[in-house]
Design a protein around this motif. Structure first.
Motif, PDB file in Angstrom:
ATOM      1  N   GLU A 114       0.826  -1.214   0.000  1.00 45.82           N
ATOM      2  CA  GLU A 114       0.000   0.000   0.000  1.00 45.82           C
ATOM      3  C   GLU A 114       0.857   1.260   0.000  1.00 45.82           C
ATOM      4  O   GLU A 114       0.531   2.245  -0.670  1.00 45.82           O
ATOM      5  CB  GLU A 114      -0.982  -0.012   1.183  1.00 45.82           C
ATOM      6  N   ALA A 118       0.848   4.119  -3.073  1.00 40.16           N
ATOM      7  CA  ALA A 118       0.710   5.568  -2.883  1.00 40.16           C
ATOM      8  C   ALA A 118       1.824   6.310  -3.633  1.00 40.16           C
ATOM      9  O   ALA A 118       1.572   7.318  -4.296  1.00 40.16           O
ATOM     10  CB  ALA A 118       0.728   5.914  -1.396  1.00 40.16           C
ATOM     11  N   GLU A 121       1.474   6.539  -7.517  1.00 36.74           N
ATOM     12  CA  GLU A 121       0.482   7.423  -8.125  1.00 36.74           C
ATOM     13  C   GLU A 121       1.148   8.485  -8.977  1.00 36.74           C
ATOM     14  O   GLU A 121       0.537   9.016  -9.896  1.00 36.74           O
ATOM     15  CB  GLU A 121      -0.403   8.048  -7.045  1.00 36.74           C
TER      16      GLU A 121
END
Length: 168
Positions: A114, A118, A121
């Motif tokens: 995770e 992030a 992105e």
């Protein structure tokens, strides 16, 4: 005759260290990668300095020195962040996920994935490599949970994406 640039010596050390590691010569590889790191630092090429550190983590992980590998990944992540080298930062986040999966720590692996998502992105060079790596890690996570059906579905997606990119 080969042209030389400010990057040539560092690239040479990185390639040599990688080649030694793939031949099973981990100790020698680490010595050469330390030279790459020092040369990157000396020349003010901070992104290559930290590339050597993270590549050293890969070697350490492969010779069973997991704690030292994690320390190197942490240092490389911080150095990559400071120098704006997003690609290396994501590598340094994803690499320890393998350790977590190997140890059966699904929570730590998920947290790493995770964190990487992030960071991913942003647009940066070779992000597609990390997308493939995340698929691989998620497939391994599915196997860890005993969910072979999901693992096969992820593997099929990974193979198709890698084939589209001509990636091994």
């Amino acid at each position: 005759d080969a042209a030389s640039t400010i990057y040539t010596p560092v690239h040479g050390y990185l390639a040599h260290g990688y080649a030694l590691a793939t031949c099973g010569r981990g100790g020698e590889a680490l010595t050469v990668l330390e030279r790459a790191t020092a040369e990157g630092r000396r020349r003010g090429l901070t992104r290559y300095e930290w590339n050597g550190v993270n590549l050293g983590a890969w070697v350490l992980r492969n010779i069973g020195e997991i704690a030292r590998a994690r320390e190197c990944n942490h240092a490389a992540r911080e150095g990559a962040r400071e120098s704006g080298y997003r690609e290396l930062e994501v590598y340094a986040v994803l690499d320890p996920c393998d350790d977590a999966i190997e140890a059966g720590d699904a929570a730590a692996a998920s947290a790493g994935i995770e964190s990487a998502r992030a960071l991913m992105e942003d647009t940066y060079a070779y992000r597609w490599r990390h997308e493939l790596r995340v698929d691989l890690l998620e497939g391994r996570m599915a196997l860890l949970r005993g969910d072979a059906e999901t693992a096969v579905r992820i593997a099929d997606r990974l193979i198709a994406a890698a084939t589209d990119r001509y990636a091994p």
